[in-house]
Design a protein around this motif. Structure first.
Motif, mmCIF file in Angstrom:
data_model
loop_
_atom_site.group_PDB
_atom_site.id
_atom_site.type_symbol
_atom_site.label_atom_id
_atom_site.label_comp_id
_atom_site.label_asym_id
_atom_site.label_seq_id
_atom_site.Cartn_x
_atom_site.Cartn_y
_atom_site.Cartn_z
ATOM 1 N N SER A 153 -69.536 28.958 -70.156
ATOM 2 C CA SER A 153 -70.052 30.209 -70.702
ATOM 3 C C SER A 153 -69.597 31.420 -69.901
ATOM 4 O O SER A 153 -70.322 32.380 -69.768
ATOM 5 N N SER B 24 -76.763 31.689 -80.831
ATOM 6 C CA SER B 24 -76.708 30.918 -79.582
ATOM 7 C C SER B 24 -78.123 30.513 -79.176
ATOM 8 O O SER B 24 -78.375 29.361 -78.810
ATOM 9 N N MET C 88 -73.755 28.054 -77.000
ATOM 10 C CA MET C 88 -73.221 29.281 -76.407
ATOM 11 C C MET C 88 -72.035 29.746 -77.247
ATOM 12 O O MET C 88 -70.875 29.440 -76.950
ATOM 13 N N GLY D 11 -72.033 28.234 -84.845
ATOM 14 C CA GLY D 11 -73.125 27.616 -84.095
ATOM 15 C C GLY D 11 -73.318 26.167 -84.469
ATOM 16 O O GLY D 11 -73.502 25.300 -83.597
#
Length: 220
Positions: A22, A74, A80, A150
């Motif tokens: 991330s 997220s 993420m 996602g």
């Protein structure tokens, strides 16, 4: 004692994995918004598939929406989603140009999302589907794309190659391909843009926010 030591090791590994997966989220909202705004305006100005001018106000609305929905899904989906990956897909698909005639009318909007996919997502989110709302990037266009990504992050456990290919070819197709089949032209195009974005932001360090605001201001 051994169990306690194992738990500590596992905790350290989790921290390492999270931090490495991330890194983009180390950038603040304003840095991302400024860079994405600049990129959208620059590409839209030279796009082959539009004669329309996208105002800087509208460009910033696009960029803010990309970051907002990436962050929202997220949290909602426990993944993420990288706003820069979402941006790279939008550029690859349409040059940030929202139209209703992609794929001979089978796809629509800034992300060239298939209409049947958009209807499927609308049903999942309990939203009334509207073709014309899909043409508005700051309404459903970017939101639905962020949600789709996602789900892809979940399904492919953060495998960036399969996440990208799934947007182009569908969940089942990406899941059934081996690594050589995944490396198609579409994947290379998205990865190329995605890696370029990150390199550009990183190259200006702490001055990135001001630099890309300046670059946006220079564009007509």
């Amino acid at each position: 004692m051994k169990v306690k030591g194992l738990v500590i090791v596992q905790a350290i590994l989790i921290i390492i994995l999270l931090s490495s997966s991330s890194s983009v989220h180390a950038y603040d909202h304003q840095t991302l918004e400024n860079y994405i705004s600049y990129r959208i305006k620059y590409i839209h100005n030279i796009a082959y598939n539009s004669n329309l001018t996208l105002s800087k106000v509208r460009v910033r609305e696009y960029a803010n929406t990309i970051v907002m929905w990436s962050n929202y899904y997220s949290r909602e989906l426990g993944v993420m989603i990288d706003p820069l990956l979402l941006t790279a897909i939008l550029e690859t698909e349409t040059n940030f140009v929202s139209r209703s005639d992609y794929d001979r009318g089978a796809s629509i909007g800034i992300s060239s999302m298939r209409i049947d996919t958009a209807k499927w997502i609308a049903k999942r989110l309990n939203i009334r589907y509207s073709k014309w709302r899909m043409l508005d990037a700051t309404d459903l266009g970017i939101r639905f794309t962020a949600y789709y990504l996602g789900l892809a992050y979940q399904q492919y456990n953060n495998d960036i190659n399969k996440i990208i290919v799934s947007y182009n070819q569908g969940f089942n197709s990406a899941n059934s391909k081996d690594i050589d089949q995944l490396y198609n032209n579409y994947l290379f195009k998205v990865l190329g843009r995605y890696n370029y974005y990150r390199k550009r932001i990183n190259s200006y360090g702490s001055s990135a926010t001001k630099y890309f605001a300046y670059k946006l201001a220079q564009l007509e």
